[in-house]
Design a protein around this motif. Sequence first.
Motif, PDB file in Angstrom:
ATOM      1  N   GLY A 354      51.138  35.134  48.149  1.00  0.00           N
ATOM      2  CA  GLY A 354      51.675  34.569  49.373  1.00  0.00           C
ATOM      3  C   GLY A 354      50.561  34.132  50.299  1.00  0.00           C
ATOM      4  N   GLY A 355      50.740  34.399  51.596  1.00  0.00           N
ATOM      5  CA  GLY A 355      49.729  33.998  52.573  1.00  0.00           C
ATOM      6  C   GLY A 355      48.381  34.637  52.314  1.00  0.00           C
ATOM      7  N   MET A 356      48.369  35.861  51.782  1.00  0.00           N
ATOM      8  CA  MET A 356      47.098  36.547  51.535  1.00  0.00           C
ATOM      9  C   MET A 356      46.311  35.903  50.399  1.00  0.00           C
ATOM     10  SD  MET A 356      47.189  38.444  54.029  1.00  0.00           S
ATOM     11  CE  MET A 356      45.540  39.080  53.772  1.00  0.00           C
ATOM     12  N   GLY A 357      46.983  35.107  49.586  1.00  0.00           N
ATOM     13  CA  GLY A 357      46.263  34.377  48.551  1.00  0.00           C
ATOM     14  C   GLY A 357      45.300  33.352  49.119  1.00  0.00           C
ATOM     15  N   TYR A 358      45.549  32.967  50.354  1.00  0.00           N
ATOM     16  CA  TYR A 358      44.696  31.991  51.030  1.00  0.00           C
ATOM     17  C   TYR A 358      43.506  32.664  51.699  1.00  0.00           C
ATOM     18  CZ  TYR A 358      44.353  27.179  52.799  1.00  0.00           C
ATOM     19  OH  TYR A 358      43.976  25.885  53.025  1.00  0.00           O
ATOM     20  N   TYR A 362      41.129  38.618  49.148  1.00  0.00           N
ATOM     21  CA  TYR A 362      41.747  38.932  47.863  1.00  0.00           C
ATOM     22  C   TYR A 362      41.124  38.168  46.691  1.00  0.00           C
ATOM     23  CZ  TYR A 362      45.176  41.789  50.209  1.00  0.00           C
ATOM     24  OH  TYR A 362      45.783  42.788  50.927  1.00  0.00           O
ATOM     25  N   HIS A 363      40.151  37.325  46.959  1.00  0.00           N
ATOM     26  CA  HIS A 363      39.303  36.692  45.941  1.00  0.00           C
ATOM     27  C   HIS A 363      39.984  35.605  45.102  1.00  0.00           C
ATOM     28  CE1 HIS A 363      36.261  39.641  46.934  1.00  0.00           C
ATOM     29  NE2 HIS A 363      37.185  40.584  46.798  1.00  0.00           N
ATOM     30  N   VAL A 364      41.303  35.569  45.072  1.00  0.00           N
ATOM     31  CA  VAL A 364      41.947  34.591  44.197  1.00  0.00           C
ATOM     32  C   VAL A 364      41.747  33.159  44.680  1.00  0.00           C
ATOM     33  CG1 VAL A 364      43.627  36.135  43.118  1.00  0.00           C
ATOM     34  CG2 VAL A 364      44.169  35.063  45.327  1.00  0.00           C
ATOM     35  N   GLU A 365      41.511  32.965  45.986  1.00  0.00           N
ATOM     36  CA  GLU A 365      41.226  31.608  46.454  1.00  0.00           C
ATOM     37  C   GLU A 365      39.899  31.118  45.880  1.00  0.00           C
ATOM     38  OE1 GLU A 365      38.749  30.483  48.764  1.00  0.00           O
ATOM     39  OE2 GLU A 365      37.820  32.467  48.850  1.00  0.00           O
ATOM     40  N   ARG A 366      38.952  32.033  45.712  1.00  0.00           N
ATOM     41  CA  ARG A 366      37.667  31.677  45.093  1.00  0.00           C
ATOM     42  C   ARG A 366      37.872  31.296  43.635  1.00  0.00           C
ATOM     43  NH1 ARG A 366      34.165  35.421  42.676  1.00  0.00           N
ATOM     44  NH2 ARG A 366      35.171  37.128  43.822  1.00  0.00           N
ATOM     45  N   TYR A 367      38.708  32.033  42.930  1.00  0.00           N
ATOM     46  CA  TYR A 367      38.994  31.689  41.539  1.00  0.00           C
ATOM     47  C   TYR A 367      39.636  30.309  41.440  1.00  0.00           C
ATOM     48  CZ  TYR A 367      38.562  36.797  40.733  1.00  0.00           C
ATOM     49  OH  TYR A 367      38.123  38.091  40.676  1.00  0.00           O
ATOM     50  N   LEU A 368      40.568  30.012  42.369  1.00  0.00           N
ATOM     51  CA  LEU A 368      41.236  28.709  42.321  1.00  0.00           C
ATOM     52  C   LEU A 368      40.242  27.584  42.549  1.00  0.00           C
ATOM     53  CD1 LEU A 368      43.888  27.127  42.061  1.00  0.00           C
ATOM     54  CD2 LEU A 368      44.196  27.375  44.531  1.00  0.00           C
ATOM     55  N   ARG A 369      39.309  27.768  43.464  1.00  0.00           N
ATOM     56  CA  ARG A 369      38.287  26.731  43.681  1.00  0.00           C
ATOM     57  C   ARG A 369      37.410  26.547  42.448  1.00  0.00           C
ATOM     58  NH1 ARG A 369      34.728  28.414  47.000  1.00  0.00           N
ATOM     59  NH2 ARG A 369      35.588  30.348  47.825  1.00  0.00           N
ATOM     60  N   GLU A 370      37.144  27.639  41.758  1.00  0.00           N
ATOM     61  CA  GLU A 370      36.253  27.556  40.597  1.00  0.00           C
ATOM     62  C   GLU A 370      36.945  26.994  39.357  1.00  0.00           C
ATOM     63  OE1 GLU A 370      34.318  31.278  39.886  1.00  0.00           O
ATOM     64  OE2 GLU A 370      33.107  31.144  41.717  1.00  0.00           O
ATOM     65  N   CYS A 371      38.269  27.135  39.273  1.00  0.00           N
ATOM     66  CA  CYS A 371      38.947  26.774  38.026  1.00  0.00           C
ATOM     67  C   CYS A 371      38.995  25.264  37.786  1.00  0.00           C
ATOM     68  CB  CYS A 371      40.351  27.361  37.967  1.00  0.00           C
ATOM     69  SG  CYS A 371      41.574  26.473  38.935  1.00  0.00           S
ATOM     70  N   PHE A 372      38.593  24.467  38.787  1.00  0.00           N
ATOM     71  CA  PHE A 372      38.528  23.027  38.559  1.00  0.00           C
ATOM     72  C   PHE A 372      37.317  22.632  37.705  1.00  0.00           C
ATOM     73  CE2 PHE A 372      41.408  23.194  42.122  1.00  0.00           C
ATOM     74  CZ  PHE A 372      42.312  22.181  41.839  1.00  0.00           C
ATOM     75  N   ILE A 373      36.315  23.503  37.661  1.00  0.00           N
ATOM     76  CA  ILE A 373      35.095  23.166  36.910  1.00  0.00           C
ATOM     77  C   ILE A 373      35.392  22.881  35.437  1.00  0.00           C
ATOM     78  CG2 ILE A 373      32.829  24.006  36.151  1.00  0.00           C
ATOM     79  CD1 ILE A 373      32.697  25.581  38.808  1.00  0.00           C
ATOM     80  N   PRO A 374      36.057  23.787  34.705  1.00  0.00           N
ATOM     81  CA  PRO A 374      36.297  23.497  33.287  1.00  0.00           C
ATOM     82  C   PRO A 374      37.294  22.362  33.057  1.00  0.00           C
ATOM     83  CG  PRO A 374      37.348  25.569  33.910  1.00  0.00           C
ATOM     84  CD  PRO A 374      36.489  25.163  35.059  1.00  0.00           C
TER      85      PRO A 374
END
Length: 399
Positions: A354-358, A362-374
């Motif tokens: 939810g909002g905490m994902g932003y 909680y680190h998942v926003e960092r994962y989302l930014r990184e997942c565009f690389i591959p």
Amino acid sequence: MDTSCFTQTQLDIHNSVNKICAQFTDQYWAEHDESGEYPHELHAALAKDGWIGIALPEALGGAGLGISEATVMLQTISQSGAGMAGAQSIHANVYATQPIAKFATEEQRQIMLAGLIKGDYRVCFGVTEPNTGLETLKLKTQAVKEGDNYFISGQKIWISSAQVATKMVLLARTTPIEEVRKPSEGLSLFFVDLDKNAPGLELKRIKKMGARAVDANEVFFDNFRVPIETRIGEEGKGFQIVLHGMNAERCLLAGEALGLGYAALGKASKYARERVVFSRPIGQNQGIQHPLASAYMHLEAAKLATYHAASLYDNLSQDKSITTHAVGLACNSAKYLAAEAAFTACERAVLAHGGMGYSQEYHVERYLRECFIPRIAPVSREMIMNYVAEKALKLPRSY
């Protein structure tokens, strides 16, 4: 990490590398992402235990293992929470050195690889150019031979780790494209000293969306001198030589993407078990369960494709039933599938929070930014689909 489909050696690698990665917390990676500081400590810890040379010859101090085992290592690093940044800090040292291990002379291998395996220096990979992009055969960076040296002029872009690397595996044109019979001719491969103070060399760091702890750069050459003995293999045959590393890179990047996806799902599942809304954990709701379960299954399918591709790559020279055509299709397909599965997992992890994902907490926003690389590199998802359509389905070439 699910133990299915892995050998005991691969599981031992996972366990050993995971112990090293456990020293580097989520907070470490969040801080390095924020500051852009390179994860020198991870590289040093991996080098200390010999992991940099996992797929390089034992005679040079490497482990003599395959790309399958290297893919396990990079998946483990990424899955630990280090993500793409952690994996990319040693990524080029694993795959860009494969052509050297195979095509360099014995003397060159001793000079070029032994120190890298020990962690004395790092390497970056110089192929991509700003005006040619995916058209590798139209590279414009020139290497002009004069006596015992080549003088290099041109520009490379998206060169990871160039700020900290002291060596570069460089692809440059030694014969103008208008003078060769085929575009794949006239390119040569070099293993050059990246002396930042040498005349004719300039680096410019690129500000980027994700994996900010690992620098990306524009590199400018202006009559940059490199000795003739830095050339790997025959002059003009560099493209054929560098291809040996490209399929390996697709496997490694697939493993890194898988690790990122599994890390994101781990965070999302934990949050969904613990977050209580309307007197029940949100993970009890199918609206949360089903997207995460679907993402998990796609990661599992991509995992099988990835390690199938890596196995084909490793066994190509021993198994005559395996063709280079099959290896290329498998490696490209695995990279595509893993990248897409990772994107889905990272996106759904953010949404599950939810909002905490932003929130960075909680680190998942960092994962989302990184997942565009591959999804983008080293070859786009659209170009992989072009390749598969042509090579597997025999459809007319579209580019």
